[in-house]
Scaffold this motif. Structure first.
Motif, PDB file in Angstrom:
ATOM      1  N   UNK A 165      -5.118   4.807  12.270  1.00  0.00           N
ATOM      2  CA  UNK A 165      -5.027   4.239  10.931  1.00  0.00           C
ATOM      3  C   UNK A 165      -3.592   3.922  10.526  1.00  0.00           C
ATOM      4  N   UNK A 166      -2.676   4.818  10.785  1.00  0.00           N
ATOM      5  CA  UNK A 166      -1.325   4.622  10.267  1.00  0.00           C
ATOM      6  C   UNK A 166      -0.439   3.861  11.239  1.00  0.00           C
ATOM      7  N   UNK A 167       0.507   3.138  10.665  1.00  0.00           N
ATOM      8  CA  UNK A 167       1.534   2.439  11.421  1.00  0.00           C
ATOM      9  C   UNK A 167       2.887   3.033  11.083  1.00  0.00           C
ATOM     10  N   UNK A 177       2.854   4.178   7.087  1.00  0.00           N
ATOM     11  CA  UNK A 177       1.888   3.529   6.185  1.00  0.00           C
ATOM     12  C   UNK A 177       0.494   3.559   6.782  1.00  0.00           C
ATOM     13  N   UNK A 178      -0.505   4.064   6.111  1.00  0.00           N
ATOM     14  CA  UNK A 178      -0.413   4.992   4.993  1.00  0.00           C
ATOM     15  C   UNK A 178       0.075   6.337   5.508  1.00  0.00           C
ATOM     16  N   UNK A 224       0.806  -1.216   0.000  1.00  0.00           N
ATOM     17  CA  UNK A 224       0.000   0.000   0.000  1.00  0.00           C
ATOM     18  C   UNK A 224       0.837   1.262   0.000  1.00  0.00           C
ATOM     19  N   UNK A 225       0.191   2.411   0.247  1.00  0.00           N
ATOM     20  CA  UNK A 225       0.892   3.684   0.209  1.00  0.00           C
ATOM     21  C   UNK A 225       1.870   3.837   1.385  1.00  0.00           C
ATOM     22  N   UNK A 226       2.962   4.554   1.137  1.00  0.00           N
ATOM     23  CA  UNK A 226       3.983   4.760   2.168  1.00  0.00           C
ATOM     24  C   UNK A 226       4.632   6.129   2.021  1.00  0.00           C
ATOM     25  N   UNK A 227       5.274   6.540   3.094  1.00  0.00           N
ATOM     26  CA  UNK A 227       6.134   7.719   3.141  1.00  0.00           C
ATOM     27  C   UNK A 227       7.406   7.285   3.836  1.00  0.00           C
ATOM     28  N   UNK A 228       8.548   7.616   3.262  1.00  0.00           N
ATOM     29  CA  UNK A 228       9.833   7.286   3.886  1.00  0.00           C
ATOM     30  C   UNK A 228      10.593   8.566   4.173  1.00  0.00           C
ATOM     31  N   UNK A 229      11.079   8.664   5.404  1.00  0.00           N
ATOM     32  CA  UNK A 229      11.837   9.819   5.868  1.00  0.00           C
ATOM     33  C   UNK A 229      13.146   9.347   6.484  1.00  0.00           C
TER      34      UNK A 229
END
Length: 182
Positions: free
Chosen positions: A49-51, A102-103, A26-31
């Motif tokens: 919702x997000x993990x 995620x998300x 699914x959708x992700x953001x990486x920092x």
């Protein structure tokens, strides 16, 4: 400045946007976080919702997730699934962490808002916004809840204040346009 992929807070904490997208999970953001000194990074909170997942590349970070303490060093990965109460502290200078959300929801915008407030001197030494309206807007963007305070109460009080903040132009000033910084 708004498009800069690296946000540097007054204490030297750097958050760099690495990637976002969608994969088989699914959708992700990486920092990437670079933390210059030991300090608390986040108090107890949870996201419905997000993990989040953190991989320590250098240094040491202490996490408490649902009451269980974990000390993570270089190469260790720690997960906080949606709904888990988590908090964490950097315990070593020059720590580097990969952070995946995620998300992603509005997590990058939350960091941008927080950074803009901090750089303008609108936060305390602990980086908490001094202005209750700015604090409420930051709460709204983090897509989660403070642990120990009923969610309904946070939605009622902080949610209402966040709506007032948007009506007063805080979102435009502190996020969309960004402050005039030196």
């Amino acid at each position: 400045m708004r498009d800069d992929p690296t946000l540097t807070f007054r204490n030297g904490h750097r958050v760099t946007f690495v990637a976002n997208g969608t994969d088989e999970q699914g959708p992700y953001l990486r920092l990437e976080h670079i933390l210059l000194r030991p300090e608390r990074l986040a108090g107890p909170h949870w996201h419905p919702v997000l993990g989040e997942r953190w991989t320590v590349r250098r240094g040491r970070v202490r996490y408490r997730i649902d009451g269980v303490e974990i000390v993570a060093s270089a190469g260790d990965t720690v997960d906080a699934p949606a709904g888990s109460v988590h908090e964490f502290w950097n315990e070593a200078p020059d720590t580097v962490i990969d952070h995946e959300i995620r998300p992603p929801l509005r997590h990058w915008e939350m960091f941008r808002l927080w950074h803009n407030l901090d750089r303008a001197g609108k936060t305390t030494r602990a980086r908490v916004p001094r202005d209750p309206l700015a604090l409420a807007l930051l709460w709204d963007y983090q897509d989660g809840y403070l642990a120990g305070v009923p969610a309904w109460l946070q939605r009622s009080v902080l949610g209402s204040l966040a709506r007032v903040a948007r009506g007063c132009g805080y979102q435009r000033r502190w996020l969309e346009n960004g402050p005039d910084l030196p």
